[in-house]
Design a protein around this motif. Sequence first.
Motif, PDB file in Angstrom:
ATOM      1  N   ARG A  31       0.820  -1.203   0.000  1.00  0.00           N
ATOM      2  CA  ARG A  31       0.000   0.000   0.000  1.00  0.00           C
ATOM      3  C   ARG A  31       0.864   1.266   0.000  1.00  0.00           C
ATOM      4  O   ARG A  31       1.950   1.274   0.582  1.00  0.00           O
ATOM      5  N   SER A  32       0.362   2.306  -0.603  1.00  0.00           N
ATOM      6  CA  SER A  32       1.029   3.601  -0.606  1.00  0.00           C
ATOM      7  C   SER A  32       1.337   4.029   0.817  1.00  0.00           C
ATOM      8  O   SER A  32       0.459   3.920   1.685  1.00  0.00           O
ATOM      9  N   GLY A  57       1.936   8.119  -2.384  1.00  0.00           N
ATOM     10  CA  GLY A  57       2.006   8.295  -3.833  1.00  0.00           C
ATOM     11  C   GLY A  57       3.337   8.848  -4.304  1.00  0.00           C
ATOM     12  O   GLY A  57       3.454   9.314  -5.433  1.00  0.00           O
ATOM     13  N   TYR A  79       0.031   0.622  -3.923  1.00  0.00           N
ATOM     14  CA  TYR A  79      -1.365   0.515  -4.353  1.00  0.00           C
ATOM     15  C   TYR A  79      -2.274   1.151  -3.292  1.00  0.00           C
ATOM     16  O   TYR A  79      -1.827   1.471  -2.186  1.00  0.00           O
ATOM     17  N   GLY A  80      -3.530   1.346  -3.674  1.00  0.00           N
ATOM     18  CA  GLY A  80      -4.529   1.839  -2.714  1.00  0.00           C
ATOM     19  C   GLY A  80      -4.394   3.305  -2.351  1.00  0.00           C
ATOM     20  O   GLY A  80      -4.826   3.723  -1.296  1.00  0.00           O
ATOM     21  N   THR A  84      -5.760   9.140  -6.106  1.00  0.00           N
ATOM     22  CA  THR A  84      -5.411   8.995  -7.518  1.00  0.00           C
ATOM     23  C   THR A  84      -6.680   8.768  -8.347  1.00  0.00           C
ATOM     24  O   THR A  84      -7.698   8.315  -7.834  1.00  0.00           O
ATOM     25  N   SER A  85      -6.595   9.127  -9.636  1.00  0.00           N
ATOM     26  CA  SER A  85      -7.769   8.975 -10.504  1.00  0.00           C
ATOM     27  C   SER A  85      -7.945   7.502 -10.891  1.00  0.00           C
ATOM     28  O   SER A  85      -7.035   6.697 -10.741  1.00  0.00           O
ATOM     29  N   LYS A  86      -9.130   7.194 -11.429  1.00  0.00           N
ATOM     30  CA  LYS A  86      -9.409   5.828 -11.891  1.00  0.00           C
ATOM     31  C   LYS A  86      -8.437   5.437 -12.989  1.00  0.00           C
ATOM     32  O   LYS A  86      -7.979   4.303 -13.052  1.00  0.00           O
ATOM     33  N   ASN A  88      -5.364   6.528 -13.429  1.00  0.00           N
ATOM     34  CA  ASN A  88      -4.068   6.227 -12.822  1.00  0.00           C
ATOM     35  C   ASN A  88      -4.039   4.843 -12.209  1.00  0.00           C
ATOM     36  O   ASN A  88      -3.054   4.119 -12.328  1.00  0.00           O
ATOM     37  N   LYS A  89      -5.129   4.512 -11.518  1.00  0.00           N
ATOM     38  CA  LYS A  89      -5.222   3.198 -10.879  1.00  0.00           C
ATOM     39  C   LYS A  89      -5.121   2.093 -11.922  1.00  0.00           C
ATOM     40  O   LYS A  89      -4.430   1.102 -11.735  1.00  0.00           O
ATOM     41  N   TRP A  92      -1.598   1.789 -13.162  1.00  0.00           N
ATOM     42  CA  TRP A  92      -0.787   1.104 -12.146  1.00  0.00           C
ATOM     43  C   TRP A  92      -0.967  -0.400 -12.284  1.00  0.00           C
ATOM     44  O   TRP A  92      -0.010  -1.156 -12.374  1.00  0.00           O
ATOM     45  N   GLU A  93      -2.258  -0.777 -12.293  1.00  0.00           N
ATOM     46  CA  GLU A  93      -2.589  -2.205 -12.388  1.00  0.00           C
ATOM     47  C   GLU A  93      -1.856  -2.820 -13.565  1.00  0.00           C
ATOM     48  O   GLU A  93      -1.263  -3.886 -13.454  1.00  0.00           O
TER      49      GLU A  93
END
Length: 197
Positions: A31-32, A57, A79-80, A84-86, A88-89, A92-93
């Motif tokens: 996690r961040s 972040g 993560y988490g 962050t925007s959708k 960006n998420k 990342w994924e």
Amino acid sequence: MIIKSAEFVCSNTDVKLLPAPQLPEYAFIGRSNVGKSSLINALTRKKGLAKTSQKPGKTQLINHFIINGEWYLVDLPGYGFAQTSKKNKAEWEKFIRAYLTKRENLQCIFVLIDSRHEPQKIDVDFCYWLGEQGLPFQLVFTKADKQSAVKTDQNVAKFRKTLLKWFEEVPAHFITSAEMKAGTEEILQMIHGVNSG
Ligand code: GTP
Ligand code: MG
């Protein structure tokens, strides 16, 4: 293991541009703000090697560090991160999952968990995904200096118990504090064992 040298190599988002996979590699994820970059600095005893921040972040790229000219340590974005925007998420994924599943020299993924908290769904889900992919991982509980050892042990036990619902065997764990440089020798010893095995 004695750390003779620890140097920054490169930062990437593209798996194709990573250093040639000729040396054993160990990645830090979680996690961040859990303390990935801080723990890398504590392990290498090199303050400022990996960039840290009080704000989640901070780490945005796949950062390679070469240790003793013999193996790579990799600092990953967390993560988490709520702010962050959708988009960006999703990004990342895509790039982290591509990195974790495609990196052939990856020996072990250290999943960092904040030892102050009860099991968090996002961490449990991530471990489950690693298990599903058949990726080797170990658990690293961070920030143990922030509460009593009893509280840490309780949270560790709860996390392991949660994973046992899905895993026949739960991987080894380390209890660490980047602040106190605790648990770092144990992690280095494990890495040394894999590198020389
Ligand atoms: P992202 O790169 O944003 O994903 O965060 P990260 O997981 O790399 O966390 P980072 O190492 O930047 O640390 C986040 C904050 O937690 C910083 O303010 C650190 O000083 C603090 N921190 C990290 N490890 C410890 C620890 O063991 N003890 C204490 N007390 N604070 C810690
Ligand atoms: Mg970081």
